[in-house]
Design an enzyme around this catalytic site. Structure first.
Site, PDB file in Angstrom:
ATOM      1  N   ARG A  54     -36.580 -22.459 -59.257  1.00 43.23           N
ATOM      2  CA  ARG A  54     -35.596 -23.519 -59.833  1.00 43.23           C
ATOM      3  C   ARG A  54     -34.889 -24.208 -58.767  1.00 43.23           C
ATOM      4  NH1 ARG A  54     -32.590 -20.253 -63.925  1.00 43.23           N
ATOM      5  NH2 ARG A  54     -34.529 -19.436 -64.446  1.00 43.23           N
ATOM      6  N   LYS A 161     -43.398  -4.488 -60.008  1.00 40.27           N
ATOM      7  CA  LYS A 161     -42.835  -3.692 -60.960  1.00 40.27           C
ATOM      8  C   LYS A 161     -41.482  -4.086 -61.419  1.00 40.27           C
ATOM      9  CE  LYS A 161     -40.197   0.138 -59.149  1.00 40.27           C
ATOM     10  NZ  LYS A 161     -39.151  -0.363 -58.619  1.00 40.27           N
ATOM     11  N   HIS A 191     -45.665  -1.300 -53.794  1.00 42.47           N
ATOM     12  CA  HIS A 191     -45.542  -1.418 -52.250  1.00 42.47           C
ATOM     13  C   HIS A 191     -45.606  -0.237 -51.580  1.00 42.47           C
ATOM     14  CE1 HIS A 191     -41.422  -0.514 -52.711  1.00 42.47           C
ATOM     15  NE2 HIS A 191     -41.210  -0.211 -51.426  1.00 42.47           N
ATOM     16  N   LYS A 195     -47.877   1.617 -47.786  1.00 44.77           N
ATOM     17  CA  LYS A 195     -47.367   2.141 -46.485  1.00 44.77           C
ATOM     18  C   LYS A 195     -48.739   2.877 -45.836  1.00 44.77           C
ATOM     19  CE  LYS A 195     -42.736   2.703 -48.348  1.00 44.77           C
ATOM     20  NZ  LYS A 195     -42.036   1.820 -47.645  1.00 44.77           N
ATOM     21  N   GLU A 229     -32.997   7.937 -50.129  1.00 42.32           N
ATOM     22  CA  GLU A 229     -32.350   6.687 -49.539  1.00 42.32           C
ATOM     23  C   GLU A 229     -30.984   6.990 -49.338  1.00 42.32           C
ATOM     24  OE1 GLU A 229     -34.095   2.932 -51.290  1.00 42.32           O
ATOM     25  OE2 GLU A 229     -34.306   4.321 -53.037  1.00 42.32           O
ATOM     26  N   ASP A 248     -36.791   3.732 -61.714  1.00 41.17           N
ATOM     27  CA  ASP A 248     -36.989   2.763 -60.362  1.00 41.17           C
ATOM     28  C   ASP A 248     -37.912   3.433 -59.483  1.00 41.17           C
ATOM     29  OD1 ASP A 248     -36.438   0.591 -58.833  1.00 41.17           O
ATOM     30  OD2 ASP A 248     -34.752   1.797 -57.901  1.00 41.17           O
ATOM     31  N   HIS A 253     -43.780   4.734 -58.083  1.00 43.22           N
ATOM     32  CA  HIS A 253     -44.137   5.168 -56.615  1.00 43.22           C
ATOM     33  C   HIS A 253     -44.350   6.580 -56.626  1.00 43.22           C
ATOM     34  CE1 HIS A 253     -42.680   1.250 -55.888  1.00 43.22           C
ATOM     35  NE2 HIS A 253     -41.100   1.565 -55.761  1.00 43.22           N
ATOM     36  N   LYS A 353     -30.395   7.758 -54.405  1.00 43.85           N
ATOM     37  CA  LYS A 353     -29.572   6.872 -53.594  1.00 43.85           C
ATOM     38  C   LYS A 353     -28.507   7.576 -53.005  1.00 43.85           C
ATOM     39  CE  LYS A 353     -31.531   2.964 -55.219  1.00 43.85           C
ATOM     40  NZ  LYS A 353     -32.503   2.101 -54.281  1.00 43.85           N
TER      41      LYS A 353
HETATM   42  C1  BG6 Z   1     -38.103  -0.157 -54.993  1.00 42.05           C
HETATM   43  C2  BG6 Z   1     -36.781   0.415 -55.877  1.00 42.05           C
HETATM   44  O1  BG6 Z   1     -39.339  -0.267 -55.836  1.00 42.05           O
HETATM   45  O2  BG6 Z   1     -38.382   0.694 -53.984  1.00 42.05           O
HETATM   46  C3  BG6 Z   1     -35.557   0.306 -54.837  1.00 42.05           C
HETATM   47  O3  BG6 Z   1     -36.735  -0.688 -56.752  1.00 42.05           O
HETATM   48  C4  BG6 Z   1     -35.920   1.142 -53.728  1.00 42.05           C
HETATM   49  O4  BG6 Z   1     -34.632   0.766 -55.659  1.00 42.05           O
HETATM   50  C5  BG6 Z   1     -37.125   0.863 -53.066  1.00 42.05           C
HETATM   51  O5  BG6 Z   1     -34.811   1.127 -52.866  1.00 42.05           O
HETATM   52  C6  BG6 Z   1     -37.524   1.747 -51.811  1.00 42.05           C
HETATM   53  O6  BG6 Z   1     -38.626   1.271 -51.157  1.00 42.05           O
HETATM   54  P1  BG6 Z   1     -38.856   1.532 -49.770  1.00 42.05           P
HETATM   55  O7  BG6 Z   1     -39.883   0.986 -49.315  1.00 42.05           O
HETATM   56  O8  BG6 Z   1     -37.624   1.044 -48.739  1.00 42.05           O
HETATM   57  O9  BG6 Z   1     -38.790   2.886 -49.410  1.00 42.05           O
END
Ligand code: BG6
Length: 505
Positions: A54, A161, A191, A195, A229, A248, A253, A353
């Protein structure tokens, strides 16, 4: 003797269209990843990048902004010659995603890119946009004839996602997408699967004859997967309130890492063969009763605490978070897999987290030898062998074995055999998106989620979500930022005579 590697070919000539080009993902991951692909000579010569958002940017403003961002956010120093080559191939369409004019502009840019840069008719659409816009943008592209694959040209869509919020919404999204796209055009990106160490899981399991025979219930006692994290929810409070740690990170993942760990060997590395095995594994996850869920899972939410020596607020004090929020920022789940290989072997998954440190690991704990010849109780945490896959940040593999302590008596100790990925050549630090973007450019969907995988993962998740919704937590916040999560997660392991792997290595 070193095995020779076939030289991979560069991606097909194509235009890369990024919806949401003014967002975070574009500058942090996508542009740096495309830039890095030039280091491996994997980006086609004939390519272009068309941003759609946008934002009222001209082509020049788009190029300038992303050039600046690349200089600060890229993973390697920017070579001006290479960047100039990129710049010329970048253009921008400003507009609302619901507005037909946006797609007219895009059509014009695609025609120009075919003419000026020889991209042919191949187009990779990257949806770096809010999930509630996926179906709309896919439909609009189809209405404007932009998803049609003809004359041997492909049109592919990469989607980020979340792929739905629960099983019914995931099914609905899949229905909407597959009503305008073929399954082979949909690339649902994860993602985590890009890795290095995640990709190495299958190589390690299936490329080393010594591990394959012991990869089952006879030799493996249990498996732990941790995605910890130290960051909080940052500026994503509004999104996270609806998601929570389980949706999440765990349901997508971590379930995919679990699939890589536990799936049957595929008959080939072709995309469908690998994905078929992943679906079978996800289908075999036991669907627990409500009572079992409450016994085998733990939810947590962080309160104020200290991270890296600095005080940080609790989740309920984060921006855009309800001060009485019941969203979990931590989840631990015991999963059983009802198939021949894994019957009776628990898989413990935890994510959170604001935990003590950022680390992603998979820990395989083997059974103890049949006789404690050298002393040490069976429950002695150093007695068994452990195999630890360090997914991030220090990528590598550790094998913990027992060895004799030097000296006149027979005393034993756990020692580590370490393999450190950083000493293994990786020339360019990566964003994790290189491999995935490249795979899409060559039409290899192995690492992407297929419709049935998404639904199988939600089917496995749904009993947990339902039981949690029925029984809201009454003890939040139940861990302080900077700790390893709620005490109940340790108790979950202790009930089975286990403990979480906390060792540094
Ligand atoms: C994302 C989540 O898919 O993966 C985030 O939405 C999370 O909340 C992230 O922090 C973690 O990815 P990575 O590669 O930093 O471990």
């Amino acid at each position: 003797m070193e095995a020779s590697q076939p030289t991979p070919r560069a991606g097909d000539p194509c235009a890369i269209v990024i919806f949401g080009a003014s967002g975070d993902l574009t500058k942090r991951k996508l542009i740096p990843a495309l830039y890095n692909l030039t280091s491996y000579a994997l980006l086609p010569d004939k390519f272009s990048i068309i941003g759609v958002a946008r934002q009222e940017w001209s082509d020049e403003a788009f190029r300038d902004q992303l050039g600046k961002d690349l200089a600060t956010l890229g993973t390697q120093p920017v070579d001006q010659k290479v960047w100039n080559y990129f710049r010329r191939r970048m253009s921008f369409c400003s507009g609302d995603f619901a507005d037909d004019k946006t797609y007219d502009c895009l059509k014009g840019s695609l025609e120009a890119s075919e003419k000026d840069f020889g991209t042919g008719g191949n187009v990779l659409f990257y949806f770096s946009i809010q999930p509630d816009l996926f179906a709309l943008v896919a439909r609009k592209l189809a209405e404007h004839g932009l998803t049609k694959q003809e004359n041997g040209h492909w049109r592919r869509v990469i989607i980020e996602k979340p792929f739905g919020h629960d099983l019914p919404s995931a099914r609905e999204l899949n229905r909407q997408l597959t009503s305008v796209l073929e399954e082979n055009q949909i690339y649902r990106i994860d993602h985590y699967l890009g890795k290095e160490t995640a990709q190495n899981l299958l190589v390690f399991r299936l490329g080393n004859a010594v591990f394959e025979p012991i990869w089952n219930r006879r030799y493996i006692d249990h498996v732990q997967l941790t995605v910890a994290e130290s960051l909080g929810v940052e500026n994503r409070g509004a999104f996270y309130e609806r998601a929570g740690a389980f949706r999440d990170v765990m349901q997508n993942h971590m379930f995919m890492l679990l699939a890589l760990m536990a799936m049957e060997p595929p008959t080939s590395l072709q995309g469908e063969a690998v994905r078929n095995e992943k679906v079978k594994l996800l289908d075999a996850i036991r669907k627990p009763s409500e009572e079992q869920v409450l016994r085998a899972t733990v939810r947590g939410q962080y309160g104020p605490g200290v991270i890296d020596g600095k005080p940080v607020p609790g989740y309920r004090q984060e921006p855009n978070v309800d001060p009485r929020s019941l969203t979990e920022t931590y989840a631990a789940v015991k999963i059983m897999i009802d198939n021949w290989r894994w019957a009776g072997v628990p898989f413990y998954l935890r994510t959170g987290k604001r935990l003590a440190k950022r680390t992603t690991k998979i820990v395989v704990r083997f059974k103890t030898p049949p006789l404690a010849l050298f002393g040490g109780a069976e429950s002695d945490p150093i007695a068994p062998n452990y195999l630890v896959f360090h997914i991030q940040p220090d990528e590598g593999i550790t094998f913990q074995v027992r060895a004799k302590v030097p000296g006149p008596t027979i005393a034993t100790k756990a020692v580590h055999m370490d393999f450190d990925y950083s000493q293994f050549g990786g020339e360019v630090p990566t964003t994790g998106y290189e491999k995935l973007l490249y795979d899409c450019m060559v039409g290899d969907a192995t690492l992407f989620h297929r419709t049935d995988m998404v639904e199988a993962a939600w089917t496995a998740a749904q009993p947990i979500l339902d039981a949690w919704a029925e029984h809201p937590p009454d003890d939040f916040p139940n861990y302080a930022a900077g700790e390893w999560g709620p005490a109940a997660a340790d108790a979950l392991m202790a009930r089975d005579n286990h403990r979480w792997w906390y060792a540094q290595k």
